[in-house]
Every structure is written in C-alpha cells, then in structure tokens.
Scaffold this active site. Structure first.
Site: not given
Ligand code: NAD
Length: 239
Positions: A101, A117, A128, A146, A148
């Site tokens: 995100v 996401h 709204c 908002c 509203c």
């Molecule tokens: P997760 O935390 O479950 O998994 C992160 C994965 O990244 C792990 O498998 C880990 O081994 C791997 N990883 C960590 N550092 C790495 C690197 N340097 N290079 C390669 N791989 C690496 O996160 P997820 O599976 O993305 O799910 C959690 C949800 O949380 C997501 O769907 C997302 O919406 C949200 N989220 C988003 C952000 C963001 O926007 N940056 C940050 C945190 C969580």
C-alpha cells in the site's frame, strides 16, 4: 531451474506478471508485518489491520497508520522496485500486481500497477464511501473527518475484507495468460493473492520466487531464489 535459465525465460517472455509483497519494500526501511520492526507499541499488525480493531478503537488504529504513513513518506524505492519498472519497459505485456500500500512501485516508474490491497495515501469515508487522496504524513485531526461529517478510514484492505473485484479480475486474468510469473517478497500466506501463482502455473507459466526465506510455496515453484529482492532482482532482470 537456476538463475541463468530463469533470466533467459524472462528475457524471452512476451507476457509477465510480477506479484509483490511487503518484502520488496523492507530494504526501503518499511517493516514487513511479520518480520523485524513489525510490532508497534507491542501491538501485532494482524491485530490492528482489521475492521474489528477499527470499530473497537479507531483512534489507536489511526495512530498506527499515521506512524506507517510517516515511515513511508521518508522511504525511497530501492533497486528491486527499479528493476521491475525497467522490466516493464522492455516486456510487451507486463502487469505488476502488488499487495503493498506504500506507492513505491509507482514512484520507481512502474505504470501498469494493480493494487490489490489499496493505497495508504487514500482515505475513505465510513458513511458516504467518498474516497480522496491525502499525502500528509501526519493527519490533523486524527481520526480524519469526511466533508459529510463522518469519520474516514484508511483506503486499504484489512484482514477479513474482500479484495476489490476489478483489481482481482485484472490480476487473475493476467496471471492466467502469463508465460512467466514472478512472486517477490511475500510470505504467500495472505490469500487469495498468493493463489495467483498456482493459477499461472496451472495455465503453463513458469513461476519464479524471490524471497529472503523459504515459504509455503517454495517446494512447488519452478525456481526459488533466496536472498534480498534488491540484490536478486537486478541480477535476474538485467537485459
Ligand atoms: P509478510 O510480512 O507476511 O511477508 C513478507 C515476506 O517478505 C516474507 O516471506 C519474508 O521472508 C520476505 N522478505 C523480507 N525481507 C525481504 C527482502 N529484503 N527481500 C525479499 N524478501 C523479503 O508480508 P506479506 O506477505 O506481504 O503480507 C502482509 C500484508 O501486509 C500485505 O498483503 C500488505 O497489504 C501488507 N503490508 C504492506 C506493506 C507495504 O505496503 N510496504 C508493509 C507491511 C505489510
């Protein structure tokens, strides 16, 4: 399949999908949910990123999002984000599906980005349903209101909420048609996003995983490359 073969398949492919998770942004200084730095004031992200948590204590959830927005505002795209933006330039059909995100793919130059996401810089009214962009790292008032008069929520998909239908359909169709499917920095436990890799493989694509660790799908992907995305992606995607 080794990295050399994988690089050849990527270079020859007409249709590529890349699915990214929070791991690709870890080296930009944005903690993953389950990795180091994921805890905030001792709360687990899984206990804050839910509709129930927001109903119970919107102030707390918004303070967490304010903290995350300020972290993201200070972060820059890394070599992994940039390699994917460059790959898009030289691939006839390229779809970047992200669970993130943070907006770092767009800032790195990726254009065809499907946000499964949502977007942390978007706010949405709880009454709204109006949504709008607000790029301020610190919101005032908190929770934001908002026009509203009702409270706004972050424009993201929380645990237990459905994915946006349009984005999901685009991601599923592109995965089904892909020749190469890259899955990068996601623990592959957040469904249904992770199922896209299976959709792609069943339809004949090769699946290449880039992750700092083994995941639940590492056993059945065609190529598992273990290490940091910012180091492996430039090697894998070099022209
Ligand atoms: P997760 O935390 O479950 O998994 C992160 C994965 O990244 C792990 O498998 C880990 O081994 C791997 N990883 C960590 N550092 C790495 C690197 N340097 N290079 C390669 N791989 C690496 O996160 P997820 O599976 O993305 O799910 C959690 C949800 O949380 C997501 O769907 C997302 O919406 C949200 N989220 C988003 C952000 C963001 O926007 N940056 C940050 C945190 C969580």
């Amino acid at each position: 399949m080794n990295i050399e073969e994988a690089r050849g398949r990527i270079a020859a492919a007409q249709r590529i999908v890349a699915l990214t998770g929070s791991g690709i942004s870890a080296e930009s200084g944005i903690p993953t949910f389950r990795g180091p730095g994921g805890l905030w004031r001792n709360f687990r992200p899984e206990d804050l990123a839910t509709p129930q948590a927001f109903r119970r204590d919107p102030q707390l959830v918004w303070e967490w999002y304010d903290w995350r927005r300020s972290l993201i505002a200070q972060a820059n795209p890394n070599a992994g984000h940039i390699a994917l933006a460059e790959l898009e330039q030289r691939t006839p059909s390229f779809t970047l599906v992200t669970q993130n995100v943070d907006g770092l793919h767009a800032r790195a130059g990726s254009v065809n980005v499907v946000r499964l996401h949502g977007d942390i810089w978007t706010l949405r009214c709880t009454r709204c349903e109006r949504s709008w962009e607000d790029m301020r790292a610190s919101l005032d008032p908190l929770p934001p209101i908002c026009e509203c008069g009702a409270m706004a929520r972050p424009g993201v998909v929380w645990f237990g909420e459905p994915l946006p239908t349009r984005e999901w359909n685009i991601a599923a169709q592109a995965s089904h048609q892909s020749e190469v499917f890259l899955i990068i920095g996601t623990s592959a436990v957040v469904q249904p996003a992770a199922s896209l890799a299976g959709v792609a493989q069943d339809a004949g694509a090769i699946v290449i995983e880039v992750n700092a660790a083994q995941t639940e799908i590492s056993d059945w992907v065609d190529c598992h490359l273990e290490g940091n995305a910012s180091e492996i992606l430039p090697l894998l995607l070099a022209p």
